[in-house]
Design a protein around this motif. Structure first.
Motif, short mmCIF file in Angstrom:
data_model
loop_
_atom_site.label_atom_id
_atom_site.label_comp_id
_atom_site.label_asym_id
_atom_site.label_seq_id
_atom_site.Cartn_x
_atom_site.Cartn_y
_atom_site.Cartn_z
N ILE A 48 0.77 -1.09 -0.05
CA ILE A 48 0.01 -0.04 0.11
C ILE A 48 0.97 1.28 -0.03
CG2 ILE A 48 -1.62 1.25 1.33
CD1 ILE A 48 -2.83 -1.21 2.42
N LEU A 243 -21.83 2.44 8.13
CA LEU A 243 -21.38 1.37 7.34
C LEU A 243 -21.91 1.16 6.14
CD1 LEU A 243 -19.53 -0.67 8.25
CD2 LEU A 243 -21.37 -2.13 9.13
N GLN A 274 -11.89 2.94 -11.58
CA GLN A 274 -10.29 2.57 -11.12
C GLN A 274 -9.88 1.24 -11.67
OE1 GLN A 274 -10.47 3.26 -6.77
NE2 GLN A 274 -8.76 1.85 -6.64
N SER A 291 -7.11 5.65 -6.30
CA SER A 291 -7.29 4.86 -5.19
C SER A 291 -7.04 5.61 -3.93
CB SER A 291 -6.55 3.73 -5.03
OG SER A 291 -6.53 2.78 -3.97
N SER A 295 -9.70 6.68 -0.82
CA SER A 295 -9.54 6.49 0.53
C SER A 295 -9.66 7.55 1.31
CB SER A 295 -7.99 5.93 0.47
OG SER A 295 -7.91 4.97 1.37
N ILE A 299 -11.92 7.94 4.59
CA ILE A 299 -11.22 8.20 6.01
C ILE A 299 -12.13 9.44 6.64
CG2 ILE A 299 -9.50 9.23 7.23
CD1 ILE A 299 -7.63 7.84 5.27
N TYR B 113 -4.28 -1.57 13.19
CA TYR B 113 -5.11 -2.40 12.56
C TYR B 113 -6.31 -1.62 11.98
CZ TYR B 113 -2.93 -7.05 12.99
OH TYR B 113 -2.37 -8.03 12.84
N VAL B 114 -6.73 -0.54 12.72
CA VAL B 114 -8.02 0.26 12.54
C VAL B 114 -7.41 1.14 11.42
CG1 VAL B 114 -9.36 2.13 13.13
CG2 VAL B 114 -8.76 0.07 14.72
N TYR B 116 -4.87 0.58 9.21
CA TYR B 116 -4.89 -0.07 8.15
C TYR B 116 -6.09 -0.58 7.46
CZ TYR B 116 -4.14 -4.88 5.84
OH TYR B 116 -4.34 -5.78 5.04
N MET B 118 -8.31 1.46 6.84
CA MET B 118 -8.90 2.60 6.11
C MET B 118 -7.84 3.24 4.89
SD MET B 118 -10.06 5.50 8.94
CE MET B 118 -9.29 5.09 10.56
N LEU B 119 -6.74 2.48 4.59
CA LEU B 119 -5.70 2.51 3.68
C LEU B 119 -5.99 2.32 2.39
CD1 LEU B 119 -2.31 1.77 5.61
CD2 LEU B 119 -3.44 4.15 5.22
N PRO B 120 -5.80 2.97 1.06
CA PRO B 120 -6.26 2.59 0.07
C PRO B 120 -5.70 1.12 -0.46
CG PRO B 120 -4.65 4.16 -0.16
CD PRO B 120 -4.56 3.87 1.17
N THR B 121 -6.43 0.12 -0.34
CA THR B 121 -6.08 -1.27 -0.53
C THR B 121 -5.76 -1.37 -2.07
OG1 THR B 121 -8.16 -1.96 -0.14
CG2 THR B 121 -6.60 -2.52 1.39
N THR B 122 -6.65 -0.75 -3.00
CA THR B 122 -6.48 -1.04 -4.25
C THR B 122 -5.10 -0.47 -5.00
OG1 THR B 122 -8.09 0.85 -4.57
CG2 THR B 122 -8.77 -1.49 -5.09
N GLY B 277 -17.89 -2.62 12.34
CA GLY B 277 -17.91 -1.49 11.52
C GLY B 277 -17.99 -0.20 12.41
N LYS B 279 -16.10 -0.15 15.03
CA LYS B 279 -14.69 0.10 15.48
C LYS B 279 -13.82 0.50 14.33
CE LYS B 279 -15.25 -3.72 19.00
NZ LYS B 279 -15.35 -4.93 18.81
N GLY B 280 -14.06 0.02 13.39
CA GLY B 280 -13.17 0.19 12.04
C GLY B 280 -13.62 1.85 11.83
#
Lengths: 318, 280
Positions: A48, A243, A274, A291, A295, A299, B113-114, B116, B118-122, B277, B279-280
């Motif tokens: 990432i 959610l 994308q 991406s 993100s 956030i 982990y939280v 993580y 939120m990061l741009p996985t794609t 959800g 928590k994340g």
């Protein structure tokens, strides 16, 4: 003065050894958490970070082949958001529209159905509930492919049905606007059961006594709904809605599998766009920039979520 | 109008409303069942039917003897169960440590982990491809098991930690006094008590590789490793390769196990999702 200094020094030493001691004492804990951390770091976190870095380069299939990959600063971001007619900006706005319409219907339908299902003394509740949660229980991937068939011009369910009742067929996926409505219909069908389930769970935990007291005071149905039911549903429904917003915003399957983003990119939302930029144009850096932008939006939504949840839990304490 | 009449009319409208909703919900599912269990002469049918004209299980026989379909089914099963076992083991160990030990760095690890999640996985896809190539494991089962495990880890760790936190510590203390080691406490007391949470987390992890199309599309170039998702996608992209009946039978086989699990465990799954959800 000296004594004080010495005291602080010893306390630092004590703290240091106690930290070391605590680390030593918890050796097993580190042993337990390391494998998961290693996998996450190597397979996901490191790529990432690398990917975020890529978004500042001009890497694509062509520049890689000719060895002209170079740092381009914010160019990809400017390309994405810089001008009002930028393709990405249109796609981003469409994604917001898609999210708002879907989440609105998910929550409203979900709430209404849950309220009816919660009617005291109603029969066959369990049966209805089992049928109604099926769209949630069936894997989304399979659902999307099946809806693609149902939208088929000649042999799909909808046009056969229209023909049977004597109406002209609709070109469900051929026209940009209608195709967008079609994928929204599919996604509403997919998404409302989750909200029904969350609302049902919350409704069951509301004590009957509130209603009995209100009835004694002669409260009408709507008075009870707006002053008891909805306020008490809020703590469960708000996080679920946020959610749902994140899921809808990032949904890939429904649009990609049914329209592929077409016709003519008319149903493209950020996730599919994308993916298409990545796989069809092989524009790796540009896709990475998209991406990152998505993100950042997510956030922001998550931060709002945390604030709302915190505010709600404080409300509960009062 | 007295109260009983009012109640009756209200019930009637509720039933009408719920029947309409149930019908709208069930129509697509009924249509798939119908297409899969009906015998058609051509690839597709042009008439509109509500009940099967010629009930048959031929489509299921055909798809279950289709060599490609069986291969996809096998691959999907290996990917999904491999990911579930691997990720669940790692996540359980971590979650236990985060729940029961008070070690320096614990809070930072959990917060990581939280963040993580939120990061741009794609954005990671291309670098991941490079890593897989570098490790020389392209097109192997292990490559995708690692990727799916990593992407499910944060959720699994948080979900399990949340459950471990609810198990009273006094149980372990009693066992320790009786001379059990920490590891014995973990395997003999905590794990049996955590069975429901482990099952729910396993279902969530299993779903990802079983239904994910993007990852397998990007990472697998060897057709002998293709998954069910890729296979059914290719059938749906060109409805001329197989009849709609066979496609629907294949879809049902892919969907049924998870659908049953989701219906049976609905309550736990929903609370797992919303807890994860918030928590994340």
């Amino acid at each position: 003065m000296n004594i004080q200094k010495a005291a602080t020094e010893t306390s630092i030493v004590v703290r240091k050894t106690s930290l070391l001691n605590r680390i030593r004492k918890n050796k097993i804990a580190y042993l337990y958490i390391t494998p998961a951390l290693l996998v996450v770091f190597l397979i996901s976190l490191f790529p990432i970070i690398y990917g975020i870095g890529l978004s500042f380069y001009n890497m694509n299939l062509y520049t890689m082949g000719s060895g002209t990959v170079k740092f381009v600063g914010l160019n990809n971001y400017i390309k994405a958001l810089g001008s009002l007619d930028a393709e990405f900006l249109i796609v981003l706005l469409r994604t917001f529209l898609w999210t708002v319409i879907n989440v609105f219907f998910h929550v409203t339908l979900g709430l209404i159905i849950a309220l009816v299902l919660n009617r005291p003394g109603l029969r066959f509740k369990k049966f209805y509930r089992t049928i109604i949660i099926l769209p949630w229980a069936v894997p989304q991937f399979v659902t999307a492919l099946v809806w693609k068939m149902m939208y088929n011009n000649q042999f799909g369910f909808f046009n056969l049905f229209l023909k049977t009742i004597g109406l002209p067929p609709v070109n469900w996926l051929g026209n940009g606007k209608i195709a967008f409505i079609s994928v929204i219909i599919t996604n509403i069908w997919l998404g409302f059961p989750f909200m029904t389930m969350v609302a049902t769970g919350a409704l069951q935990s509301i004590s009957r006594e509130y209603y009995e007291a209100a009835e004694m005071d002669g409260a009408s149905f709507f008075q009870k709904l707006f002053s008891i039911t909805l306020p008490l549903l809020k703590p469960a429904m708000l996080p679920a809605t946020i959610l749902g917003t994140i899921w809808t915003f990032t949904n890939f399957n429904v649009i990609y599998l049914i329209t592929g983003g077409g016709p003519n990119k008319a149903t493209e939302i950020v996730s599919t766009y994308q993916f298409n930029v990545l796989t069809r144009q092989n524009a790796y850096s540009l896709a990475a920039a998209y991406s990152v932008i998505v993100s950042i939006i997510l956030i922001i939504i998550t931060l709002i979520n945390m604030k709302v949840t915190k505010a709600l839990s404080q409300e509960g304490v009062e | 109008m007295n109260l009983r009449q009012k109640q009756k009319i209200g019930d009637m409208f509720s039933h009408i409303f719920l029947i309409i909703v149930s019908l709208l919900t069930f129509i697509p599912i009924w249509w798939v069942l119908l297409t899969a269990f009906d015998k058609r002469v051509s690839l597709v049918s042009t008439d509109f039917i509500i009940f099967p004209k010629n009930p048959t299980i031929d489509n299921f026989m055909e798809v279950l003897t289709h060599p490609k379909f069986l291969m996809w089914l096998k691959n999907s099963f290996i990917f999904a169960s491999g990911t579930t076992i691997f990720a669940l083991t790692l996540a359980t160990l971590s979650a236990y440590a985060y729940s029961r030990f008070d070690f320096p760095g614990k809070k930072a690890g959990l917060a990581a982990y939280v963040i993580y999640m939120m990061l741009p996985t794609t954005a990671a896809l291309i670098p991941q491809l490079l890593i897989i190539k570098f490790l020389g494991i392209k097109n192997s089962y292990i490559s995708l098991i690692l990727i799916w495990s990593a992407s499910n880890m944060a959720f699994a760790v948080w979900n399990l930690k949340g459950y471990f936190d609810t198990i009273p510590k006094s149980l372990e203390e009693a066992a320790m006094i009786d001379g059990a080691s920490k590891f014995q406490v973990f395997t003999r007391i905590i794990l049996p008590l955590a069975k429901p949470a482990l099952a729910i987390t396993a279902i969530f992890i299993f779903t990802a590789p079983w239904t994910d199309y993007v990852t397998s599309y990007l990472f697998l170039t060897d057709a002998s490793k293709y998954t069910l998702a890729q296979g059914l996608y290719s059938w749906a992209a060109d409805f001329k390769t197989v009849s709609w009946g066979v496609f629907c039978a294949g879809s049902i086989i892919m969907a049924l196990p998870l659908t049953i699990l989701y219906v049976v465990f609905q309550r736990y799954l929903i609370s797992g999702l919303t807890a994860g959800g918030t928590k994340g």
